[in-house]
Motif scaffolding. Structure first.
Motif, mmCIF file in Angstrom:
data_model
loop_
_atom_site.group_PDB
_atom_site.id
_atom_site.type_symbol
_atom_site.label_atom_id
_atom_site.label_comp_id
_atom_site.label_asym_id
_atom_site.label_seq_id
_atom_site.Cartn_x
_atom_site.Cartn_y
_atom_site.Cartn_z
ATOM 1 N N ASN A 174 -5.648 -9.683 -16.585
ATOM 2 C CA ASN A 174 -6.766 -8.869 -17.042
ATOM 3 C C ASN A 174 -6.614 -7.391 -16.737
ATOM 4 O O ASN A 174 -7.154 -6.548 -17.423
ATOM 5 C CB ASN A 174 -8.064 -9.374 -16.426
ATOM 6 C CG ASN A 174 -8.641 -10.490 -17.246
ATOM 7 O OD1 ASN A 174 -9.148 -10.261 -18.351
ATOM 8 N ND2 ASN A 174 -8.529 -11.711 -16.753
ATOM 9 N N ILE A 175 -5.895 -7.105 -15.683
ATOM 10 C CA ILE A 175 -5.730 -5.684 -15.330
ATOM 11 C C ILE A 175 -4.657 -5.043 -16.181
ATOM 12 O O ILE A 175 -4.826 -3.936 -16.692
ATOM 13 C CB ILE A 175 -5.341 -5.547 -13.837
ATOM 14 C CG1 ILE A 175 -6.505 -5.957 -12.937
ATOM 15 C CG2 ILE A 175 -4.894 -4.130 -13.517
ATOM 16 C CD1 ILE A 175 -6.130 -6.061 -11.484
ATOM 17 N N GLY A 191 -5.448 -15.099 -8.826
ATOM 18 C CA GLY A 191 -4.570 -13.949 -8.776
ATOM 19 C C GLY A 191 -3.988 -13.621 -10.135
ATOM 20 O O GLY A 191 -4.052 -12.477 -10.595
ATOM 21 N N VAL A 224 2.320 -11.856 -3.715
ATOM 22 C CA VAL A 224 1.819 -12.916 -2.823
ATOM 23 C C VAL A 224 2.121 -14.284 -3.405
ATOM 24 O O VAL A 224 2.565 -15.191 -2.700
ATOM 25 C CB VAL A 224 0.308 -12.728 -2.580
ATOM 26 C CG1 VAL A 224 -0.297 -13.981 -1.967
ATOM 27 C CG2 VAL A 224 0.061 -11.544 -1.662
ATOM 28 N N SER A 261 -7.257 -11.229 -4.249
ATOM 29 C CA SER A 261 -7.792 -12.579 -4.473
ATOM 30 C C SER A 261 -8.012 -13.301 -3.159
ATOM 31 O O SER A 261 -8.947 -14.101 -3.022
ATOM 32 C CB SER A 261 -6.854 -13.384 -5.378
ATOM 33 O OG SER A 261 -5.621 -13.571 -4.730
ATOM 34 N N GLU A 278 0.838 -1.199 0.000
ATOM 35 C CA GLU A 278 0.000 0.000 0.000
ATOM 36 C C GLU A 278 0.874 1.250 0.000
ATOM 37 O O GLU A 278 0.616 2.211 -0.720
ATOM 38 C CB GLU A 278 -0.899 -0.016 1.243
ATOM 39 C CG GLU A 278 -1.977 1.050 1.175
ATOM 40 C CD GLU A 278 -2.964 0.946 2.326
ATOM 41 O OE1 GLU A 278 -2.915 -0.061 3.072
ATOM 42 O OE2 GLU A 278 -3.761 1.877 2.474
ATOM 43 N N LEU A 300 -15.145 -9.041 -12.899
ATOM 44 C CA LEU A 300 -14.052 -9.635 -13.679
ATOM 45 C C LEU A 300 -13.854 -11.095 -13.352
ATOM 46 O O LEU A 300 -13.601 -11.929 -14.217
ATOM 47 C CB LEU A 300 -12.771 -8.845 -13.387
ATOM 48 C CG LEU A 300 -11.569 -9.104 -14.297
ATOM 49 C CD1 LEU A 300 -11.914 -8.753 -15.730
ATOM 50 C CD2 LEU A 300 -10.396 -8.260 -13.840
ATOM 51 N N TYR A 358 -4.941 -14.577 -12.963
ATOM 52 C CA TYR A 358 -6.011 -14.211 -13.900
ATOM 53 C C TYR A 358 -6.303 -12.723 -13.798
ATOM 54 O O TYR A 358 -6.437 -12.021 -14.796
ATOM 55 C CB TYR A 358 -7.255 -15.040 -13.564
ATOM 56 C CG TYR A 358 -8.469 -14.669 -14.369
ATOM 57 C CD1 TYR A 358 -9.514 -13.932 -13.784
ATOM 58 C CD2 TYR A 358 -8.590 -15.041 -15.709
ATOM 59 C CE1 TYR A 358 -10.631 -13.587 -14.519
ATOM 60 C CE2 TYR A 358 -9.703 -14.700 -16.448
ATOM 61 C CZ TYR A 358 -10.726 -13.976 -15.842
ATOM 62 O OH TYR A 358 -11.834 -13.625 -16.565
ATOM 63 N N LEU A 359 -6.378 -12.258 -12.562
ATOM 64 C CA LEU A 359 -6.645 -10.840 -12.326
ATOM 65 C C LEU A 359 -5.542 -9.983 -12.935
ATOM 66 O O LEU A 359 -5.813 -8.982 -13.603
ATOM 67 C CB LEU A 359 -6.732 -10.555 -10.820
ATOM 68 C CG LEU A 359 -8.057 -10.915 -10.154
ATOM 69 C CD1 LEU A 359 -7.918 -10.832 -8.641
ATOM 70 C CD2 LEU A 359 -9.175 -9.997 -10.622
ATOM 71 N N ARG A 381 -2.329 -1.732 -7.645
ATOM 72 C CA ARG A 381 -2.106 -2.347 -6.338
ATOM 73 C C ARG A 381 -2.472 -3.822 -6.354
ATOM 74 O O ARG A 381 -1.747 -4.674 -5.841
ATOM 75 C CB ARG A 381 -2.938 -1.617 -5.294
ATOM 76 C CG ARG A 381 -2.761 -2.215 -3.901
ATOM 77 C CD ARG A 381 -3.592 -1.479 -2.877
ATOM 78 N NE ARG A 381 -3.553 -2.210 -1.610
ATOM 79 C CZ ARG A 381 -4.173 -1.815 -0.518
ATOM 80 N NH1 ARG A 381 -4.876 -0.690 -0.543
ATOM 81 N NH2 ARG A 381 -4.100 -2.526 0.586
ATOM 82 N N LEU A 382 -3.590 -4.110 -6.938
ATOM 83 C CA LEU A 382 -4.056 -5.485 -6.974
ATOM 84 C C LEU A 382 -3.099 -6.368 -7.751
ATOM 85 O O LEU A 382 -2.701 -7.442 -7.285
ATOM 86 C CB LEU A 382 -5.463 -5.532 -7.607
ATOM 87 C CG LEU A 382 -6.134 -6.906 -7.675
ATOM 88 C CD1 LEU A 382 -6.237 -7.532 -6.299
ATOM 89 C CD2 LEU A 382 -7.533 -6.793 -8.286
ATOM 90 N N GLU A 402 0.006 -6.852 -5.797
ATOM 91 C CA GLU A 402 -0.181 -7.736 -4.647
ATOM 92 C C GLU A 402 -0.278 -9.183 -5.084
ATOM 93 O O GLU A 402 0.321 -10.072 -4.482
ATOM 94 C CB GLU A 402 -1.452 -7.339 -3.883
ATOM 95 C CG GLU A 402 -1.669 -8.269 -2.686
ATOM 96 C CD GLU A 402 -2.776 -7.839 -1.749
ATOM 97 O OE1 GLU A 402 -3.094 -6.633 -1.706
ATOM 98 O OE2 GLU A 402 -3.308 -8.715 -1.052
ATOM 99 N N GLU A 403 -1.027 -9.425 -6.157
ATOM 100 C CA GLU A 403 -1.203 -10.815 -6.584
ATOM 101 C C GLU A 403 0.123 -11.444 -6.960
ATOM 102 O O GLU A 403 0.416 -12.585 -6.571
ATOM 103 C CB GLU A 403 -2.169 -10.884 -7.779
ATOM 104 C CG GLU A 403 -3.585 -10.429 -7.457
ATOM 105 C CD GLU A 403 -4.214 -11.174 -6.281
ATOM 106 O OE1 GLU A 403 -3.879 -12.356 -6.040
ATOM 107 O OE2 GLU A 403 -5.040 -10.561 -5.571
ATOM 108 N N GLU A 442 -6.050 -0.792 -9.258
ATOM 109 C CA GLU A 442 -5.743 -1.931 -10.121
ATOM 110 C C GLU A 442 -4.273 -2.292 -10.032
ATOM 111 O O GLU A 442 -3.896 -3.471 -9.976
ATOM 112 C CB GLU A 442 -6.137 -1.595 -11.564
ATOM 113 C CG GLU A 442 -7.634 -1.508 -11.755
ATOM 114 C CD GLU A 442 -7.980 -1.188 -13.199
ATOM 115 O OE1 GLU A 442 -7.062 -0.869 -13.987
ATOM 116 O OE2 GLU A 442 -9.171 -1.251 -13.528
ATOM 117 N N TYR A 445 -10.798 -1.817 -1.239
ATOM 118 C CA TYR A 445 -9.878 -2.639 -2.067
ATOM 119 C C TYR A 445 -10.076 -4.082 -1.698
ATOM 120 O O TYR A 445 -10.326 -4.429 -0.539
ATOM 121 C CB TYR A 445 -8.445 -2.185 -1.774
ATOM 122 C CG TYR A 445 -7.357 -3.096 -2.286
ATOM 123 C CD1 TYR A 445 -6.799 -4.074 -1.465
ATOM 124 C CD2 TYR A 445 -6.867 -2.963 -3.588
ATOM 125 C CE1 TYR A 445 -5.785 -4.880 -1.926
ATOM 126 C CE2 TYR A 445 -5.838 -3.777 -4.043
ATOM 127 C CZ TYR A 445 -5.304 -4.728 -3.210
ATOM 128 O OH TYR A 445 -4.285 -5.529 -3.664
#
Lengths: 796, 101
Positions: free
Chosen positions: A774-775, A768, A712, B55, A683, B90, A770-771, A704-705, A708-709, A702, B52
């Motif tokens: 896509n992002i 994760g 992690v 996953s 963050e 999504l 996948y996200l 951030r996500l 993170e994925e 996005e 936020y």
């Protein structure tokens, strides 16, 4: 010995009491006095110990000698007595033999024997059986004292028989002189006596009678009892056959014990028959006897013999009696000494105290002086000794202190002033540096930044730049030396630069002009190395002239960093009319020029290893994408790291410019430990990216996500248990896109190969990735040696 | 991230405040554990303040949803912010659970 040491300890103890009762701190005076007393006491004790041993020895010797002498005298006396008896009898016997005396004359002879010999208490003639005139068995005449008169009579045969008596029997059998053992004579003598017998021979030489003389042992006893070396001494007389003759004043128990001891000793000794001389007195110290008798009864025992009769004389001399003589004076000495010590202590104490009194005053004075009062009075010393020296030294110190303190005050004030001025000078020099020109970037598309780090407050390095028409003039210089002189010279040079600068001069012409002017004012032999360039911002043409300075580094937009090929010339200020040679090149947009001074490349670490040109190139290459400001920071940090704590040795200046930067690229780096709990840092990273890379809110979430994925996943699947690693994240933003590069040293894993997850199933594993796919607009993976490198891009 | 669980007669309201990242998800799981075993709950997950979700967060949602269903309860997610809703969409979560915008 024990006793004496007790005395010594006692005296020391007394001193200790004195001190504690005085009840004050152990002052110098007390200590010194104590030392002296202790030393004296010690010497005294040692002396006493020596004296004691000596006295003991002497007293013992003396006692022994006295006893020896006494015994010898006694023996002499006794021998004399006995000899006289023997002589008398011998001469009378001869007379009788010669004169063939009749029996009637015998009495008168016997009487005269007794009369003329005080030692002889009785005398007798005893005939052998049948040898008398009348042929009697026994015939004996006996003369003795009766009061003052002397009587002689014939002994009654019926009452008194002598044939078997020792005094008769033995001489008859041995035909020799004989001293008898002591015996009690019943019948005639009626006393305890000893008899000397001598056989008398007739004309044919055959024995017919025995002539005797008696000695009274009672008298002996009296004599002996008087002869004593000491009243505690006891003497014993023993006859040849160990009969007890006499002793003096001992109770029967003790006397028996002594006797037994003596008898034992005597039986152990060999009898010496060879001499008739007096034996030397022997003595021994009988421990067994002492133990038996009592503790106090240590005795010396003396022994001697009377030769005639083979009698033994034993004398006991108690040790205590000897030691008495030693102890008495000893005690007195100690008493006196003790008193003396106390007196000595008091005298020393007060004497020292008085001598040392001024020290207290000095201490007080010193305290006063320490508070700043230099005028305090010192104690008056009348003597001409060390105290006076001390006082004079104090006085001297007092006077000088005042002077020094004043000098110090003045110097400190001056120093402060200079420091003040220096800091002002620093501000002035820093103020001379041109500010960042805003329009430089926007209007002329030049990204320029510079720093100046002098070693002291002011230094001899300087940079300068200014715009004239469309041309950027920039300059970096290094004066020989450091500090104020170099800074002054540098200021002059710089002012000159600006003064001689006109639009139509070339770079080398400018330098030449500066050179010649400087020569006129340079009387200290100083010189300046420098690099001066004129960049036409529209054409990209750069004219430059290098004067003995480090060649700048040029980093083309799509090439590696390298040193600019420069004509070295010489430093400014060395030769008046040197022909400086200038150069020119044309640079393309995106090219960076890095100017620096040798404070960078010659920065030393603790082992005096230089930073070096090569390292500079390496660092610049590595960080070529950074903007000018960041690049300067990078170089600065790199130099600092190299120095590793060593002091900066030279002034340092760096100037970096980028010509028409094509993309405003900003790069920032982060690191995360490979532990899940550290993912909270993401963050923070995102927030920094937002600020520094100028990323809008909408995309932040996005990004951030995605970040993170990936992180992690890496943490959870990339490592063995306990394996530690730092995941490196680099975020780069240019005009159109944001690029995030993630590097880690986990096991090889290509997320681009992950399958599309089955959303309906309970497994959520690949969600994760996948996200992320896509992002982000682009995801590329590379394995470089032992490192995973994932680059994600997003168009913004 | 803060979790608030309010029980009323009709329903149980779970309110989320903050971000549901990997670390927070574990804590969130603990907070909602009591709900996982209760029978016949009507749960409303209020995501108004949810800024936020990752996953891991999605996973907890899925577990919550499944447990409630198995215990004959109902779960509704509401007040999702647009950026968070986007993630739900999504990943197809909008298809497997009831979302009220």
């Amino acid at each position: 010995m024990q006793y004496k040491f007790q005395q010594c300890f006692f005296s020391k103890f007394t001193e200790h009491i004195l001190i504690t009762t005085m009840n004050h701190k152990k002052t110098y005076t007390t200590r010194l006095s104590l030392y002296i007393i202790s030393l004296v006491a010690l010497i005294f004790c040692l002396t006493m110990a020596f004296f004691y041993e000596f006295a003991k020895q002497k007293a013992t010797e003396q006692a022994i000698n006295r006893t020896d002498m006494m015994l010898t005298g006694m023996v002499n006396n006794i021998t004399m007595e006995l000899m006289s008896v023997e002589t008398t009898i011998k001469s009378v016997a001869w007379l009788i033999e010669e004169q063939k005396l009749k029996e009637d004359s015998i009495c008168s002879i016997l009487k005269s024997i007794v009369k003329h010999n005080p030692f002889i208490s009785g005398s007798a003639i005893a005939y052998l059986p049948n040898r008398s005139q009348e042929k009697e068995t026994e015939l004996m005449f006996y003369a003795s004292r009766n009061g003052s008169a002397i009587e002689c009579k014939k002994v009654d045969n019926t009452k008194y028989h002598y044939l078997s008596s020792e005094w008769f029997d033995v001489p008859v059998k041995t035909a020799r002189l004989h001293w008898s053992e002591p015996y009690f004579d019943d019948g005639i003598g009626n006393m305890y006596m000893c008899t000397f017998s001598m056989p008398i021979l007739d004309s044919e030489g055959s024995m017919f009678a025995v002539l005797t003389a008696d000695i009274s042992l009672n008298e002996f006893k009296e004599n002996i009892q008087q002869l004593k070396p000491h009243k505690e001494c006891i003497s014993y007389f023993l006859s040849r056959e160990k009969q007890y003759i006499t002793d003096s004043g001992l109770d029967s128990v003790k006397s028996n014990m002594v006797r037994e001891e003596i008898e034992e000793r005597q039986s152990l000794k060999k009898t010496d028959k060879s001499n008739s001389k007096l034996k030397k007195t022997e003595y021994f110290y009988s421990e067994e006897l002492s133990e038996e008798l009592s503790d106090e009864f240590d005795v010396y025992i003396f022994h001697t013999t009377v030769p005639c009769t083979d009698w033994s004389i034993w004398s006991t001399y108690p040790r205590d009696a000897i030691m008495d003589q030693v102890y008495k004076p000893l005690y007195n000495i100690i008493k006196i000494a003790l008193l003396g010590l106390i007196l000595l202590f008091l005298v020393t104490y007060f004497a020292i105290k008085r001598l040392v009194a001024p020290l207290r005053q000095f201490a007080a004075s010193a305290k006063e002086i320490a508070t700043g009062n230099f005028n305090v009075s010192l104690p008056v010393i009348k003597s001409q000794d060390e105290m006076l020296d001390l006082r004079q030294a104090f006085e001297y110190m007092q006077q000088n202190l005042a002077t020094y303190v004043e000098e110090l005050r003045v110097t400190t004030t001056q120093k402060k002033k200079i420091e003040n001025e220096l800091s002002i000078a620093k501000e002035i020099q820093q103020g001379m540096l041109p500010r960042r020109i805003k329009s430089l970037r926007e209007k002329f598309q030049i990204d320029l930044d510079a720093i100046l780090k002098p070693v002291k407050e002011v230094g001899g390095d300087l940079y300068d730049f200014f715009m004239l028409d469309n041309k950027l003039f920039f300059f970096i210089g290094d004066v020989s030396g450091k500090g104020v002189p170099a800074a002054l010279f540098m200021a002059t040079t710089r002012s000159l630069l600006r003064a001689v600068m006109t639009n139509d001069l070339s770079a080398e012409q400018t330098i030449r002009r500066i050179n010649s002017v400087i020569d006129t004012i340079n009387n200290q032999g100083m010189f300046v190395t420098c690099f001066f360039a004129i960049l036409d911002t529209q054409t990209g043409r750069m004219e430059f002239c290098n004067a003995g300075h480090n060649p700048p580094v040029i980093i083309p937009a799509d090439g590696d960093a390298q040193f600019l090929e420069v004509e070295t010339n010489i430093a400014v200020g060395l030769l008046d009319d040197y022909d400086f040679v200038g150069q020119s090149i044309t640079i393309t947009p995106g090219t960076k020029i890095v100017l620096y001074t040798d404070g960078v490349v010659e920065a030393e670490d603790n082992q005096h290893k230089l930073y070096s040109d090569e390292k500079l190139i390496e660092v610049l290459n590595h960080n070529r994408k950074e903007d000018s400001k960041s690049m300067i920071k990078t170089i600065e940090q790199s130099v600092e790291k190299h120095s590793n704590g060593a002091d900066q040795s030279d002034d340092l200046a760096i100037l970096i410019l980028e010509y028409k930067p094509q993309q405003s690229k900003i790069v920032i780096d982060f690191e995360i430990n490979n532990k899940l709990e550290h993912t909270v840092d993401i963050e923070r990273i995102i927030n920094r990216m937002a600020v520094e890379l100028n990323i809008s809110e909408s995309i932040l979430g996005e990004i951030r996500l995605a970040l993170e994925e990936i992180v992690v996943n890496t943490i959870m699947y990339g490592y063995e248990e306990g394996e530690s690693d730092t995941i490196k994240i680099q975020a780069e933003r240019d005009e159109h896109s944001l690029t995030i590069t993630i590097r880690d040293r986990g096991r090889a894993f290509d997320p681009t190969l992950a399958l599309e997850p089955d959303l309906d199933s309970s497994a959520i594993g690949g969600l994760g990735i996948y996200l992320v796919r896509n992002i982000m607009d682009g995801v590329t993976y590379r394995r470089i040696e032992d490192m995973n490198q994932l680059i994600m891009t997003k168009n913004i | 991230m803060n979790t608030k669980i309010e029980k009323s007669e009709k329903s149980t309201i779970v309110s989320l405040d903050g971000s549901l990242d990997t670390v927070n998800s574990t804590l969130f799981m603990k907070e909602i554990e009591p709900i996982l075993t209760q029978e016949g709950l009507d749960v409303v997950v209020d995501c108004e303040k949810l800024t936020y979700i990752s996953s891991s967060g999605l996973r907890t949602f899925k577990i919550l949803h499944k447990s409630i269903q198995e215990n004959s309860g109902t779960m509704v997610v509401c007040n999702l912010r647009p950026e968070v809703y986007k993630i739900f969409e999504l990943t197809g979560f909008t298809k497997i659970m009831t979302i009220n915008k």
